[in-house]
Design an enzyme around this catalytic site. Structure first.
Site, PDB file in Angstrom:
ATOM      1  CG  ASP A   1      13.776   8.207  -3.393  1.00  0.00           C
ATOM      2  OD1 ASP A   1      12.764   7.662  -3.847  1.00  0.00           O
ATOM      3  OD2 ASP A   1      14.883   7.648  -3.331  1.00  0.00           O
TER       4      ASP A   1
ATOM      5  CG  ASN B   1       1.809   4.359  -5.686  1.00  0.00           C
ATOM      6  OD1 ASN B   1       2.921   4.278  -6.203  1.00  0.00           O
ATOM      7  ND2 ASN B   1       1.560   5.087  -4.615  1.00  0.00           N
TER       8      ASN B   1
ATOM      9  CG  HIS C   1       6.161   5.560  -5.728  1.00  0.00           C
ATOM     10  ND1 HIS C   1       5.549   4.848  -4.735  1.00  0.00           N
ATOM     11  CD2 HIS C   1       7.456   5.160  -5.706  1.00  0.00           C
ATOM     12  CE1 HIS C   1       6.438   4.061  -4.144  1.00  0.00           C
ATOM     13  NE2 HIS C   1       7.588   4.248  -4.734  1.00  0.00           N
TER      14      HIS C   1
ATOM     15  CD  GLU D   1       3.743   7.881  -3.017  1.00  0.00           C
ATOM     16  OE1 GLU D   1       4.247   7.415  -2.007  1.00  0.00           O
ATOM     17  OE2 GLU D   1       3.321   7.151  -3.960  1.00  0.00           O
TER      18      GLU D   1
END
Ligand code: GLP
Length: 260
Positions: free
Chosen positions: A67, A136, A138, A143
């Protein structure tokens, strides 16, 4: 799913580096996908040490980072280009023409994402995907609610991710880009092997969800339960909410390995 519980962060980093080094020595032309974030600091430092002191050779390796933020110049200190150059690429012998990091400044983002997927295919696919995990769930910047069938694309960052990553932007949430390019979950799951690292108490809930929870797009990392060769390496704090494995554990130097 194999879970290696390391006694501390440094042991976690060394164990992960051993797996990466074994992959590269077994297949010198290995294709690796690489993650960023604080969890990976120790891994890259150990791989650099192995290169310098043990001759670990990256000269035929190809790397794809997972990313990159949209809109950050490659020399911005919080960009993943800068992270990878300063923590890894400047210190080992990966050839520059075999280093791929999504271009967050591309004029045509859709075209950039399609070209990234093509480059992964042309490289023969990913042999070993190295992942971190967000609180969370990810993976990369995929996400919660990301389709498991997703490919490399631009996306919006969750509020919790912006808050968590503000520490790399001088604590200023407003300075964190709202969008990023991320390799998709389907592309990650096409990797032949996966190695996920997690450290610290804050990751304990998401590690428990990743290993024990339902496989759900609400917790992207839970998809790893469906992968044939996924290994988690976590420290004791991140493992603190895991249930014991029914098969018990295999002790190692500073580690205990469980299979779920
Ligand atoms: C960042 C990165 C992920 C990384 C995750 C965990 O947002 N996009 O690739 O795995 O968050 O970061 P850390 O290791 O700092 O907790």
């Amino acid at each position: 799913m194999v879970v290696v519980v390391a006694q501390d962060y440094d042991t976690m980093s060394r164990e992960a580096a051993k797996i990466v080094a074994e992959q590269v020595r077994r297949k010198p032309t290995s294709v690796l996908s690489l993650a960023t974030g604080a969890t990976q600091f120790g891994l890259y430092a150990e791989l650099v040490r192995m290169h310098r002191e043990e001759g670990l050779d990256f000269s035929q390796v190809t790397t794809f980072n997972l990313d990159e933020y949209l809109g950050l110049a490659p020399d911005h200190p919080a960009s993943f280009h800068y992270y990878m150059r300063t923590r890894f690429f400047d210190h080992v012998n990966v050839r520059p023409d075999r280093i791929y990091i999504p271009d967050g400044l591309a004029a045509d983002i859709r075209q950039e994402c399609q070209a990234y997927e093509r480059a992964i295919r042309n490289a023969g696919g990913i042999d070993l995907a190295i992942l971190g995990v967000g609180r969370n769930g990810h993976i990369g910047f995929n996400e919660p609610r990301t389709e498991f069938g997703s490919r490399t694309r631009a996306l919006f960052l969750a509020k919790r991710t912006i808050e968590a990553n503000a520490r790399f932007f001088g604590g200023d949430e407003n300075a964190v880009p709202r969008q990023a390019i991320s390799v998709g979950i389907r592309t990650i799951m096409n990797s032949r092997s996966i190695l996920l690292l997690a450290s610290g108490k804050a990751k304990a809930p998401v590690i428990a969800q990743t290993v024990h929870g339902p496989v759900t797009e609400m917790v992207p990392s839970s998809v790893l339960q469906l992968h044939p060769d996924a290994t988690l390496i976590v420290d004791e704090e991140a493992a603190s909410q895991l249930k014991p494995s029914p098969e018990g554990f295999v002790p190692g130097p500073g580690t205990r390995t469980m299979v779920y």
